[in-house]
Motif scaffolding. Structure first.
Motif, PDB file in Angstrom:
ATOM      1  N   ASP A 469       0.809  -1.216   0.000  1.00  0.00           N
ATOM      2  CA  ASP A 469       0.000   0.000   0.000  1.00  0.00           C
ATOM      3  C   ASP A 469       0.842   1.266   0.000  1.00  0.00           C
ATOM      4  OD1 ASP A 469       1.048  -0.070   2.529  1.00  0.00           O
ATOM      5  OD2 ASP A 469      -0.848   0.223   3.595  1.00  0.00           O
ATOM      6  N   HIS A 470       2.119   1.136  -0.413  1.00  0.00           N
ATOM      7  CA  HIS A 470       3.002   2.313  -0.398  1.00  0.00           C
ATOM      8  C   HIS A 470       3.434   2.652  -1.828  1.00  0.00           C
ATOM      9  CE1 HIS A 470       5.364   5.243   1.755  1.00  0.00           C
ATOM     10  NE2 HIS A 470       5.054   4.692   2.919  1.00  0.00           N
ATOM     11  N   VAL A 471       4.464   3.475  -1.958  1.00  0.00           N
ATOM     12  CA  VAL A 471       4.927   3.905  -3.286  1.00  0.00           C
ATOM     13  C   VAL A 471       5.661   2.762  -3.994  1.00  0.00           C
ATOM     14  CG1 VAL A 471       5.129   6.306  -2.588  1.00  0.00           C
ATOM     15  CG2 VAL A 471       7.103   4.789  -2.325  1.00  0.00           C
ATOM     16  N   PRO A 490      -0.647  -3.638  -6.059  1.00  0.00           N
ATOM     17  CA  PRO A 490      -0.442  -5.005  -5.551  1.00  0.00           C
ATOM     18  C   PRO A 490      -0.769  -6.053  -6.620  1.00  0.00           C
ATOM     19  CG  PRO A 490      -1.686  -3.698  -3.974  1.00  0.00           C
ATOM     20  CD  PRO A 490      -1.606  -2.880  -5.217  1.00  0.00           C
ATOM     21  N   GLY A 491       0.088  -7.058  -6.731  1.00  0.00           N
ATOM     22  CA  GLY A 491      -0.134  -8.136  -7.683  1.00  0.00           C
ATOM     23  C   GLY A 491       0.383  -7.873  -9.079  1.00  0.00           C
ATOM     24  N   ARG A 492       0.822  -6.665  -9.357  1.00  0.00           N
ATOM     25  CA  ARG A 492       1.284  -6.347 -10.709  1.00  0.00           C
ATOM     26  C   ARG A 492       2.649  -6.970 -10.967  1.00  0.00           C
ATOM     27  NH1 ARG A 492       1.356  -0.398 -13.641  1.00  0.00           N
ATOM     28  NH2 ARG A 492       2.465  -1.025 -15.526  1.00  0.00           N
ATOM     29  N   PRO A 676       4.199   7.477   6.597  1.00  0.00           N
ATOM     30  CA  PRO A 676       2.954   6.708   6.464  1.00  0.00           C
ATOM     31  C   PRO A 676       2.570   6.479   5.005  1.00  0.00           C
ATOM     32  CG  PRO A 676       2.708   8.470   8.090  1.00  0.00           C
ATOM     33  CD  PRO A 676       4.009   8.698   7.406  1.00  0.00           C
ATOM     34  N   ALA A 677       1.963   5.331   4.741  1.00  0.00           N
ATOM     35  CA  ALA A 677       1.429   5.057   3.412  1.00  0.00           C
ATOM     36  C   ALA A 677       0.385   6.113   3.057  1.00  0.00           C
ATOM     37  CB  ALA A 677       0.803   3.659   3.381  1.00  0.00           C
ATOM     38  N   GLY A 678       0.399   6.566   1.823  1.00  0.00           N
ATOM     39  CA  GLY A 678      -0.552   7.577   1.388  1.00  0.00           C
ATOM     40  C   GLY A 678      -0.173   8.992   1.752  1.00  0.00           C
ATOM     41  N   SER A 679       1.056   9.186   2.274  1.00  0.00           N
ATOM     42  CA  SER A 679       1.465  10.536   2.670  1.00  0.00           C
ATOM     43  C   SER A 679       2.417  11.183   1.659  1.00  0.00           C
ATOM     44  CB  SER A 679       2.150  10.506   4.038  1.00  0.00           C
ATOM     45  OG  SER A 679       3.404   9.837   3.968  1.00  0.00           O
TER      46      SER A 679
END
Length: 740
Positions: A469-471, A490-492, A676-679
């Motif tokens: 869920d991060h960069v 995710p999954g790519r 943080p993820a999404g920051s």
């Protein structure tokens, strides 16, 4: 604007239309003649698409479209269809094998090794720039037991242009022949000193001119080339050979008349000249001829008999921050003094890139018996071309909606101080070893780890783990000649090339390991060809930085600060010159009296047309440059991109009482993955833009993150570069006000 002005404007527009039409017809005729010539030459049995492309100034794929039989042919047992490899940037002779487009390996998929094995213990030293321990990557080997297939790639958004294909190394002997050094081409220490060029500094807005012999105020009119040359050389002696413009940007005076800045610059450079002056046509061995048409930092070169001069922008070296010419000149004086302490034969050349490269050559070992005393070998054109096509530079990425919300709680800019200096301690030297998937599979776990820790460049297939869920961590080719993006879904699964530093980060990042399959790679012997150079530049930078805060005179503090930024440019652009991109030559020719286009050099492409001139550029491929080391530049860039994600912020434990030098401890984790993820809002080379303010300590050491902008209130998420730069400026102003 009134009705009369509008009507007059329409008349002017029609006049321009009538002037452009014959040029367009002339251009179309020339292009048609060129295409016929390509088709005719393509019929020759030994014709090569890359040779024709270089001569025609086109890409290989354009040539193949005109002569399809010159394209790669599908093997009898291989894929079918109209597979045409995109152009790799490799300069090749007719006998050299072309780079192949990446194809998914045929055979058994590698086992899933996303669960990392026991780590390999390794002492972290100054030379070891990785901040995490590597895992053994997954491998592809036809003799291994089958494993479940990799997850399917994440679907590409509708309407997106397809990404360009990256080249790969040919299989078998054709690829093995790439692994050689260029014959009779070595990087050796020069046995001469560069010629000193006298400089003057001119503010084109105010007319203030400063040089070693004095100061004057000039009447420049509209600051055309003719007005500047006439006014300057009526004031200073002809021994002044370099005029740095510190403000006013005269080449942008007519920017409103042009769609592109480059065209405005070309018009200014090609303006009328005073009697006796002409565009420079020849120079000595260490000089260049003709203009460099750059949209913001152009270089104009002229001569009058045996007298030569350049007009350049001081923006090549640093942003002058509105400093007057006297302060800018003092900055160059302090820069020379600081560098002279490190290199007794230092000469400031026209640009920081030229200066950086020259200073590096003066650190090459020359002591008899020393390792590489005979010179550093230059890689084959094929290897250099492969690295050029598969190794990006700084990471530039903007995370706008829908990836980010339309509103964010804050804006914080964190910029790494003198970042590249931290990544010059270790580089690959000599001819690299090829590490195929099968060869990598045959290594022990420890040997695999050692290979990944060595200076290296890898072709890999990557799968992003579920739950990520991060960069994104690794670069992948995006549409455009040199564009890269960073998949994060995710999954790519995607196939790409990346440096050893980034591969290690993907395998041992602080969140969760990515699945990496080794397809091919280049592994070098570890050396330190850049360490002495970077250390000297770091010492000069530290000296200038200290005086930029401690000197009692405000003007001198600014001069020292500008000089320290010039040292940063010397390092940054000096590394860039090692990459030795394919040579691009620019020039211009004057239109005939009837408006028709005169003959332009063979293989050149027209890039702009003004009322009086046509601007052209020609791609010349790779030169036989004895100082071409793209493997070193790629290694520095890869390590810097990895540190942008995860590194350690230095902590000064003590300082030497005599020299003032700091003793630095390992410090605290820092980087985007420690936020943080999404920051994360954006990346810009060595800077992170985020919605939260981290508490990383700052000790002023190379590689440390410095808070440069801060707005701890709600902001609108930028969706374009224009909006980004507005917020960047506001954030810096807000932080400055916060400290007052």
């Amino acid at each position: 604007m009134d009705a009369k002005s509008y009507t007059d404007g329409l008349a002017d527009l029609r006049e321009l239309r009538d002037q452009i039409k014959p040029l367009e017809r002339q251009l179309k005729k020339l292009q048609a003649d060129r295409d016929k010539k390509i088709a005719a030459l393509g019929a020759y049995e030994k014709a090569k698409a890359d040779r024709l492309a270089t001569s025609a100034g086109l890409s290989v794929i354009d040539v193949v479209a005109l002569a399809p039989h010159l394209g790669p042919q599908a093997p009898a047992s291989g894929p079918t269809g109209d597979e045409v490899a995109t152009e790799s940037a490799v300069g090749r002779s007719g006998a050299e094998a072309p780079a192949q487009a990446i194809k998914e390996p045929v055979g058994t998929l590698a086992p899933d090794l996303s669960t990392p094995p026991a780590p390999v213990e390794q002492q972290e030293t100054e030379e070891q720039e990785q901040d995490s321990v590597p895992a053994a990557a997954a491998v592809t080997d036809e003799n291994m037991a089958p494993a479940p297939p990799s997850p399917a790639p994440a679907p590409q958004p509708a309407g997106d242009a397809p990404a360009r294909e990256l080249p790969s190394i040919p299989e078998g002997l054709d690829g093995d022949r790439w692994f050689r050094a260029e014959s009779s081409l070595l990087s050796t220490r020069p046995n001469f000193r560069q010629a000193v060029r006298q400089m003057a500094f001119l503010d084109a807005a105010t007319g203030v001119l400063v040089w070693q012999g004095g100061k004057a105020s000039l009447e420049l009119g509209r600051a055309s080339v003719a007005e500047i040359l006439a006014a300057v050389y009526a004031t200073v002696p002809p021994t002044i050979e370099r005029i740095y413009v510190t403000g006013g940007d005269p080449w942008h005076r007519n920017a409103a008349r042009h769609e592109f800045l480059r065209d405005a610059v070309a018009e200014w450079l090609n303006g009328p000249l005073p009697e006796g002056w002409q565009v420079e046509s020849s120079r000595g061995k260490d000089r260049q001829a003709g203009h460099l048409v750059h949209p913001r930092n152009p270089v104009g070169r002229w001569q009058r008999g045996d007298q030569h001069t350049e007009i350049r922008s001081v923006g090549e070296w640093f942003d002058p921050e509105g400093a007057d010419p006297e302060t800018v000149r003092q900055a160059f004086v302090e820069l020379w003094k600081a560098l002279h302490e490190q290199w007794r034969d230092v000469v400031l050349m026209g640009s920081p890139s030229q200066t950086g490269r020259d200073l590096w050559t003066r650190t090459i070992p020359d002591k008899a018996g020393a390792r590489w005393a005979d010179g550093y070998p230059v890689m084959s054109q094929e290897i250099r071309g492969l690295i050029h096509a598969t190794a990006g530079q700084g990471r530039t990425e903007l995370m706008g909606p829908p990836r980010m919300p339309a509103k964010v709680p804050g804006w914080f800019e964190l910029d790494r101080t003198f970042a590249y200096a931290k990544h010059c301690w270790s580089s690959g030297v000599g001819v690299p070893q090829r590490m195929t998937a099968a060869a990598f599979a045959g290594l022990s776990e420890k040997e695999q780890a050692n290979a990944l820790y060595s200076p290296s460049h890898w072709q890999v297939r990557v799968t992003i783990p579920d739950g990520w869920d991060h960069v994104g961590l690794l670069p992948a080719a995006a549409p455009g000649e040199r564009n890269w993006h960073y998949p994060y879904e995710p999954g790519r699964t995607f196939t790409t090339w990346a440096g050893g530093a980034e591969i290690n980060l993907a395998l041992r990042n602080p969140l969760m390991p990515w699945r990496v399959e080794i397809l091919d790679g280049l592994v070098w012997e570890k050396g330190d060809p850049l360490k002495g150079w970077a250390t000297k530049l770091k010492d000069a930078w530290s000296y200038l930085q200290s005086w930029s805060t401690s000197h009692g005179d405000e003007r001198m503090r600014l001069a020292y600060r500008l000089a320290s930024r010039a040292v940063r440019s010397i390092l940054l652009y000096g590394i860039g010159t090692l990459a030795q991109r394919p040579k691009v030559t620019t020039g211009s020719v004057e239109l005939h009296a009837d408006g028709s286009t005169p003959e332009i050099p063979d293989g050149a492409q027209i890039t702009g047309i003004t009322d009086t001139h046509v601007t052209w550029q020609r791609h010349g491929g790779f030169a036989r440059d004895p100082y071409a080391h793209p493997e070193w530049a790629a290694g520095v860039w890869s390590a810097a991109r990895a540190a942008l994600l995860s590194t350690h912020q230095s902590v000064v434990t003590e300082r030497d009482k005599t020299t003032g030098k700091a003793k630095v401890g390992k410090g605290v984790p820092a980087g985007a993955l420690h936020l943080p993820a999404g920051s994360i809002l954006a990346f810009r080379t060595d800077a992170i833009y985020t919605t939260v303010r981290p508490d990383w300590p700052y000790s002023g050491q190379p590689g440390d993150y410095l808070l440069k902008g801060a707005m701890d209130w709600e902001q609108t998420t930028p969706t374009s570069d224009t909006e980004f730069f507005v917020l960047q400026g506001l954030g810096r102003q807000a932080l400055e006000a916060e400290g007052q």
